[in-house]
Structure formats: C-alpha cells, structure tokens
Design an enzyme around this catalytic site. Structure first.
Site, PDB file in Angstrom:
ATOM      1  N   GLY A  16       0.856  -0.356  -4.968  1.00  0.00           N
ATOM      2  CA  GLY A  16      -0.296  -1.250  -4.891  1.00  0.00           C
ATOM      3  C   GLY A  16      -1.223  -1.035  -6.058  1.00  0.00           C
ATOM      4  N   TYR A  46      14.198  -1.540  -3.894  1.00  0.00           N
ATOM      5  CA  TYR A  46      13.289  -1.758  -4.988  1.00  0.00           C
ATOM      6  C   TYR A  46      11.846  -1.298  -4.881  1.00  0.00           C
ATOM      7  CZ  TYR A  46      10.333  -5.927  -6.019  1.00  0.00           C
ATOM      8  OH  TYR A  46       9.346  -6.810  -6.242  1.00  0.00           O
ATOM      9  N   CYS A  66       0.722  -1.262   0.000  1.00  0.00           N
ATOM     10  CA  CYS A  66       0.000   0.000   0.000  1.00  0.00           C
ATOM     11  C   CYS A  66       0.763   1.333   0.000  1.00  0.00           C
ATOM     12  CB  CYS A  66      -0.973   0.034   1.143  1.00  0.00           C
ATOM     13  SG  CYS A  66      -1.881  -1.491   1.312  1.00  0.00           S
ATOM     14  N   ASN A  91      -0.459   1.095   5.774  1.00  0.00           N
ATOM     15  CA  ASN A  91       0.602   0.446   5.000  1.00  0.00           C
ATOM     16  C   ASN A  91       1.454  -0.345   5.983  1.00  0.00           C
ATOM     17  OD1 ASN A  91       3.701   1.678   3.515  1.00  0.00           O
ATOM     18  ND2 ASN A  91       2.706  -0.265   3.227  1.00  0.00           N
ATOM     19  N   GLY A  92       1.549  -1.658   5.784  1.00  0.00           N
ATOM     20  CA  GLY A  92       2.385  -2.457   6.671  1.00  0.00           C
ATOM     21  C   GLY A  92       1.723  -3.761   7.044  1.00  0.00           C
TER      22      GLY A  92
END
Ligand code: SF4
Length: 485
Positions: A38, A255, A12, A114-115
């Site tokens: 995402g 990345y 996300c 996010n996570g």
C-alpha cells in the site's frame, strides 16, 4: 509490482511490535518492507505506558515520516503501523490507519486492518440506525465501532463478539493500553505472521519479509479464527470461532506478496518459479528463441519457464523504478502513459527473436497489448504471451480492489479472443490445477487451503452484501458457463 498502474491492488500492510525500546523506529523499518502492500498512506501509533499517540499521513512512508521529529514524537515500548491501499472507502486522510477509538467504556484502542468485509454495508447501516457516526468511509472503522459500543466489561469479550459479527477477509492488529492483539478471519485469506527478536520483543505483521527487515525470527502464522494477545505476561492464543476453513488468497503467491516472503511454509519466490515451470509444460512454445519477463513480479515465473523448457532467459524489458506516483484514480490514457514511462526495451535482446513473454496476470489487457506492440516495434519476430496464473475472470470480495467482473478482459473473451485483443502471436495460461500444484496443498479441505475464486468463481464464503449483485453479473456475463459446478 505489476506494470498496470492501479490494476490489481491490495488493501494494506500491518506491523505491530511489543516490548521494544522506542518501538516506533522498528515499526517504521517493518512498514518499509511492506510498502508494496500500500502506497496511499501510512501511520504509526505508539504506546507509552498505556498512552496511545499517533502520526499518520497520505503518501509513501518516507513522505509521511519525512522529518525526524515525527518518529521522535512517538516514544513507547509498543507500536502499531499500517500502510494503506484503499479498496473500500475514499482516498482521504480520515481513512488512513491505524484508526483510534474509545467508546462507551472510555478505553482507548487503535486498530489496523488488511482485507475487506463482505457485510460492511449492512453493519454500517445497523450502526448508523443505532445513532453511530462514522469518520471514515472505509469498512475498517466498522470493527472499531462494534467493539467500542459492545456492553461486555472485558475488552477481549467485546472483540470476540464483534469479530463474530463481521464477514469477509480480514487481518487485524489492535493496540490497547496493555496489549497488542491480532485476529485473522475464519478463512485466513490474508497473511499474518508472528516473530520474535533476540531482545525479547514480539512482532506480528503481514509478511515474513518485514520480520527479516527487523532481524526477527519467524515463529508461526496466525491461524484462521485465532486471536493472539501479546502483553507483558507473554503471548496467549484464543479462538473467536472454531468454524474455520483455510483458504489463503492464491494472489498473494502469484503477485501481491514480496518474493522473499514465506506464507504458511511456502516461499513466494519458489512458488512463482514452480508456476513458471508448470506453465512451460502446460503451455509450451515450440521454436521460441528466448524467454522474457514483464518486470518485476514475473521474473521468477519466467526463470521457471526457461528452466523447464530449456529456452534461454534474457532481459528484454527494463522497468524504471523511479516513476512518480499519482494517488488520483487514473484514466485509461493516464494508465497507458504510466506504462510508457515505466517500461523500456533492450532492443538487441529483442530484435529478430521469437519471444516467450511471461507475465503474472492479465487484468484489462491494455498493458499486455502495449507491451506486445512495443516488442514488435523493436523488431521481435513473434511475441508469445504466457501467463503464470489462470484466466482472471471473477471479482474478489476479500481485499482486492476488483469488485466487478466487467473490468476483467477474461470475463468477456475466450483465450483466443484475449489473444486477438492483445495482438500476440499466441497466448497460454496456467491451469487452476497447475496453480494449486505450484503452491502446494496447504490443507486437506475442499479448497486445498487456497482461495482460487478469482479464476474459478469458487468462493469459500457467502458474499453477503455483494451476493445479489454478483449473481446478476455472473448470469449476465455467463461467468460460470463451461465450468464445473
Ligand atoms: S478471490 Fe482472488 S484475490 Fe480474492 S482472496 Fe480469492 S484468490 Fe485472492
């Protein structure tokens, strides 16, 4: 993004804005810059005079908001948006965020995450035993449930209590009727930044590339254990814990993040360039004719390798950007078909050459093997694979969708064993020290401010619900064998 479809994916991207006329429009633009984080779904919640309204759906942002009326229907001077890739939970619409809550206080709020929470299973069971029901299967709903059922009268106190119950990697942005609130886990695994526009609006989002997209100036990163509250009174900072230890996910630099983003003062593009330079020193390739990149996330590292080694860089592989996406978990043969659809070779650049092929990582190894074969079929004399990160052999529990080492070729084979599997003439990886040097020391703590657990198993936190399973797997696969304690 990597060539291996669904090989390493992150959960996300977040974008929130306060004090902007029709804020949903800029939120859309900001999310557009975060689409790489995402592609499974997207959503925006707008706040119009304390009234929260949402539109969300499955697929790319442009698909979810494919009619002008969707954004038009979200007026208001604040908005919160989310692009999702699932690491925990199914692919259904119910998991698409922002999620909305009300609870015992009849106080509505929206939440974007996010996570990954490492104690989600335990908390979900506790909440379910207490009679709570969950709409979604992702762990993002847990914080919302904890907040909405906390008895404290003040929202920030409810939030602090709840944040102190969850563990793992998390960056959250919440939208309440009168504030936008951001929170970052005590290790700061995931990036989260604050920006300002000249017109006075405040933005909090996952990456600085989204600030650039909406012409906002970077102000600062959100700190581990911090809560940032933005409302009509300005910006306020509080802590939900002082027990913090910065360990930013090194994969963000390798990345995940966009190369034009800057995380904690370090340009992602320049860090990748240095990874390539150090890789060239650590893993030289005598007698090579040309350096090539696996497009697109390895370009900077390949150019770095070329600069440091003096071996010229050339474009040998071309990526087709327009391959249709599938949101169904691909099988191995679909994955290989996906790679075939995505990559092609510039034969004159390859034929008769001893090639240094730079890639950012090897996950399962199937893509690398396919590329080596492809280059050889196009006349390459030798293909020497150089990886601009260390051997990936441990799972991640903080927000990347590899939860078991079994999927990682590096957990099963030595470097030479991997070389044989991918059929390259030689193979070399960047060391963990080289990686840390390339990114730089972000802190003086024992982790130098970086999480490198994917490579060395040095997890900066307990793994809670995952610990037992991981310990067993680490023992079975001998993951720590030959490593420093
Ligand atoms: S384990 Fe790997 S992917 Fe997960 S946070 Fe640490 S460095 Fe990032």
């Amino acid at each position: 993004m990597p060539i291996e479809a669904k090989s390493l994916n992150e959960e996300c991207g977040l974008f929130g804005i306060w004090n902007q006329k029709h804020a949903a429009y800029l939120t859309y633009d900001g999310l557009h810059a975060l689409q790489h984080r995402g592609q499974e779904g997207a959503g925006i919640v707008a706040n119009q005079n304390g009234h929260l309204k949402r539109h969300k759906g499955l697929g790319l942002l442009t698909h979810v908001f494919n009619k002008p009326e969707y954004l038009e229907s979200l007026p208001g001077k604040a908005a919160l948006g989310h692009v999702r890739y699932s690491t925990a939970g199914s692919h259904g619409i119910e998991n698409i965020q922002p999620m909305m809550f009300t609870g015992i206080h009849a106080y509505p709020f929206a939440l974007a995450h996010n996570g990954n929470l490492t104690n989600a299973k335990t908390l979900r069971k506790q909440l379910t035993d207490d009679g709570q029901t969950f709409k979604a299967s992702s762990d993002s709903e847990i914080l919302g449930k904890l907040i909405e059922n906390n008895p404290k009268p003040n929202f920030i106190d409810r939030l602090k209590d709840s944040l102190n119950q969850i563990r793992g990697g998390f960056a959250f942005i919440l939208m309440t009727p009168d504030s936008m609130i951001a929170a970052l886990d005590p290790n700061g695994f995931r990036p989260l930044v604050i920006g300002k526009r000249d017109d006075g609006s405040t933005i909090i989002c996952s990456e600085t590339c989204a600030l650039d997209q909406v012409h906002a100036k970077y102000v600062r990163d959100v700190e581990p254990g911090e809560i940032v509250i933005v409302n009509d009174d300005g910006i306020k900072s509080e802590k939900f814990t002082d027990n913090t230890e910065l360990s930013v996910c090194s994969m963000e630099y390798i990345y995940f993040s966009r190369p034009d983003s800057v995380i904690r003062g370090v340009s992602v593009s320049r860090a990748r360039h240095r990874m390539g330079q150090i890789l060239a020193k650590e893993q030289p390739t005598p007698n090579a004719d040309v350096v090539m990149a696996v497009p697109n996330s390895s370009f900077e590292a390949a150019i770095g390798y070329s600069t440091a080694s003096g071996i010229p860089f050339d474009m040998g592989l071309v990526k087709n950007q327009y391959v249709a996406r599938t949101f169904i978990e691909p099988t191995q043969s679909e994955r290989e078909h996906g790679v075939r659809m995505k990559l092609s070779v510039v034969r004159p650049a390859v034929e008769g050459k001893n090639i240094v092929l730079v890639d950012d990582s090897i996950v399962r190894g199937t893509t690398s093997k396919y590329i080596v074969r492809l280059l050889k079929a196009n006349g390459a004399k030798s293909v020497n694979v150089r990886i601009a990160s260390p051997v990936l052999k441990f799972p991640c529990f903080y927000g990347i969708d590899i939860r078991t080492a079994d999927e990682l070729i590096g957990a099963h084979y030595s470097v030479d064993g991997i070389r044989k599997q991918i059929e390259s003439d030689s193979l070399g990886y960047l060391s963990v020290n080289g990686l840390t040097k390339a990114i730089g020391h972000l802190s003086n703590n024992q982790y130098n401010g970086l999480c490198t657990a994917y490579f060395d198993g040095n997890y900066p936190t307990k793994l809670y619900d995952y610990q037992k399973e991981f310990d067993e797997e680490a023992k079975d696969l001998g993951l720590y064998k030959g490593m420093k304690a």
